[in-house]
Design a protein around this motif. Structure first.
Motif, short mmCIF file in Angstrom:
data_model
loop_
_atom_site.label_atom_id
_atom_site.label_comp_id
_atom_site.label_asym_id
_atom_site.label_seq_id
_atom_site.Cartn_x
_atom_site.Cartn_y
_atom_site.Cartn_z
N ALA A 1 0.82 -1.21 0.00
CA ALA A 1 0.00 0.00 0.00
C ALA A 1 0.85 1.26 0.00
O ALA A 1 0.60 2.19 -0.77
CB ALA A 1 -0.95 -0.01 1.20
N ILE A 2 1.88 1.31 0.84
CA ILE A 2 2.70 2.52 0.94
C ILE A 2 3.40 2.81 -0.38
O ILE A 2 3.47 3.95 -0.84
CB ILE A 2 3.71 2.41 2.10
CG1 ILE A 2 4.47 3.72 2.28
CG2 ILE A 2 4.68 1.25 1.89
CD1 ILE A 2 3.60 4.88 2.71
N ARG A 3 3.90 1.75 -1.04
CA ARG A 3 4.57 1.95 -2.32
C ARG A 3 3.58 2.35 -3.41
O ARG A 3 3.90 3.13 -4.31
CB ARG A 3 5.33 0.68 -2.72
CG ARG A 3 6.56 0.42 -1.85
CD ARG A 3 7.24 -0.88 -2.23
NE ARG A 3 7.77 -0.83 -3.57
CZ ARG A 3 8.96 -0.34 -3.90
NH1 ARG A 3 9.74 0.16 -2.97
NH2 ARG A 3 9.38 -0.35 -5.15
N HIS A 4 2.36 1.81 -3.32
CA HIS A 4 1.34 2.19 -4.30
C HIS A 4 1.03 3.69 -4.21
O HIS A 4 1.02 4.39 -5.22
CB HIS A 4 0.07 1.38 -4.08
CG HIS A 4 -1.10 1.88 -4.87
ND1 HIS A 4 -1.20 1.74 -6.23
CD2 HIS A 4 -2.21 2.57 -4.48
CE1 HIS A 4 -2.32 2.29 -6.66
NE2 HIS A 4 -2.96 2.80 -5.62
N TYR A 5 0.79 4.18 -2.99
CA TYR A 5 0.38 5.58 -2.85
C TYR A 5 1.54 6.54 -3.11
O TYR A 5 1.35 7.61 -3.70
CB TYR A 5 -0.23 5.80 -1.47
CG TYR A 5 -1.57 5.11 -1.33
CD1 TYR A 5 -2.64 5.47 -2.15
CD2 TYR A 5 -1.74 4.06 -0.43
CE1 TYR A 5 -3.87 4.82 -2.05
CE2 TYR A 5 -2.96 3.40 -0.34
CZ TYR A 5 -4.02 3.79 -1.14
OH TYR A 5 -5.22 3.14 -1.06
N ILE A 6 2.74 6.15 -2.70
CA ILE A 6 3.90 6.97 -3.04
C ILE A 6 4.11 6.97 -4.56
O ILE A 6 4.41 8.01 -5.16
CB ILE A 6 5.16 6.46 -2.32
CG1 ILE A 6 5.04 6.75 -0.82
CG2 ILE A 6 6.41 7.12 -2.89
CD1 ILE A 6 6.16 6.19 0.00
N GLY A 7 3.91 5.80 -5.16
CA GLY A 7 4.04 5.71 -6.62
C GLY A 7 3.04 6.58 -7.34
O GLY A 7 3.36 7.21 -8.35
N ARG A 8 1.80 6.63 -6.81
CA ARG A 8 0.80 7.47 -7.45
C ARG A 8 1.16 8.95 -7.31
O ARG A 8 0.93 9.75 -8.21
CB ARG A 8 -0.59 7.22 -6.85
CG ARG A 8 -1.19 5.88 -7.21
CD ARG A 8 -1.08 5.50 -8.68
NE ARG A 8 -1.38 6.60 -9.57
CZ ARG A 8 -0.58 6.98 -10.57
NH1 ARG A 8 0.56 6.34 -10.81
NH2 ARG A 8 -0.90 7.99 -11.33
N GLY A 9 1.70 9.31 -6.14
CA GLY A 9 2.14 10.70 -5.98
C GLY A 9 3.27 11.03 -6.93
O GLY A 9 3.27 12.09 -7.57
N PHE A 10 4.21 10.10 -7.05
CA PHE A 10 5.32 10.30 -7.99
C PHE A 10 4.80 10.41 -9.41
O PHE A 10 5.21 11.28 -10.18
CB PHE A 10 6.29 9.12 -7.89
CG PHE A 10 7.46 9.22 -8.84
CD1 PHE A 10 8.66 9.75 -8.44
CD2 PHE A 10 7.33 8.79 -10.16
CE1 PHE A 10 9.72 9.84 -9.32
CE2 PHE A 10 8.38 8.88 -11.05
CZ PHE A 10 9.59 9.41 -10.62
N GLY A 11 3.86 9.52 -9.78
CA GLY A 11 3.33 9.54 -11.14
C GLY A 11 2.66 10.86 -11.48
O GLY A 11 2.80 11.37 -12.59
#
Length: 257
Positions: free
Chosen positions: A138-148
């Motif tokens: 979950a943490i990597r998903h949401y950080i990834g979405r912010g990065f994207g």
């Protein structure tokens, strides 16, 4: 007549001895005669180089392997590998993460999309949808979405996932040019690649980034353990994106003049 390897996929490796699955690469080249791999050892400390050399020896000429003299980071390992693929005559080159978070079977699908739609780039997109099996913490998903989101804003492109480690390219002058010099971005080098293609579009006009590059939604992707991308790196990544945003906007204003 030598072995025809129309598609060569670069696999950057740094201390991957515990995660590499040689059998899967060997099965892939056995299954698809026009496919080959360029395995790049990015100055690993121990074990990785010998595994890559064993893969090369067992592949009957379909897997290349070479080592960089010292650890130079994923961006440079990928760049050097792609240049080697072009030297070997690849019509299609690309890069794939060594952990095979994206299954190798997608290479054939990417190539088909690239050729059928006359594209210059196809890359994986980790979209979490019903019916898809995209397994990500979950943490990597949401950080990834912010990065994207930040990456899309920096580039001015409607792109969802710049960072998926599965990309292929047609061997066009624009793509060759994009890999011609070391990347100025360390961690966000995928975004830097898009930036270079946008500059090429503005200056030369032999590529249409929106029209000739396509995301391929992955139905299967898994967050493999042992990733070298950790939370402590994200402030530096955000800084890289901020710098890219400034330079991209400055280049756009200069071109309009």
């Amino acid at each position: 007549m030598g072995i025809v390897r129309k598609t060569l996929i670069v696999v950057p490796c740094y201390d991957e001895a515990q995660r590499l699955e040689p059998a899967r690469f060997l099965e892939a080249v056995e299954r698809e005669p026009s496919l080959g791999f360029v395995m790049v050892d990015d100055g690993s400390k121990a074990g990785t180089r010998s595994i890559l050399e064993s893969m090369r020896d067992a592949s009957k000429g379909r897997i290349e392997a070479f080592s960089l003299e010292r650890n130079q980071g994923k961006a440079e390992a990928v760049r050097r590998g792609v240049l080697r693929a072009f030297e070997l005559g690849a019509e299609i080159a690309g890069y794939w993460d060594a952990d095979l978070a994206t299954p190798l079977e997608y290479i054939t699908r990417f190539v088909q999309r690239l050729e059928e739609d006359h594209l210059v780039m196809v890359f994986g997109s980790r979209v979490r949808l019903l019916g898809h099996h995209v397994e990500r913490k979950a943490i990597r998903h949401y950080i990834g979405r912010g990065f994207g989101t930040l990456a899309a804003l920096a580039l001015g492109l409607p792109v969802y996932d710049t960072q998926c480690g599965a990309k292929i390219f047609a061997a066009t002058p624009a793509i060759r040019s994009a890999f011609g010099q070391p990347c100025e971005l360390v961690w966000a080098f995928d975004v830097g690649l898009f930036s270079r293609l946008l500059r090429r579009q503005a200056e030369v006009g032999d590529i249409d980034v929106v029209g000739q590059c396509a995301e391929f939604p992955l139905k299967e992707w898994r967050d493999a353990p042992g990733s070298k991308l950790t939370l402590k790196l994200f402030p530096g990544i955000a800084l890289e994106l901020a710098k890219l945003y400034v330079t991209t906007r400055a280049a756009a204003r200069s071109h309009r003049r």
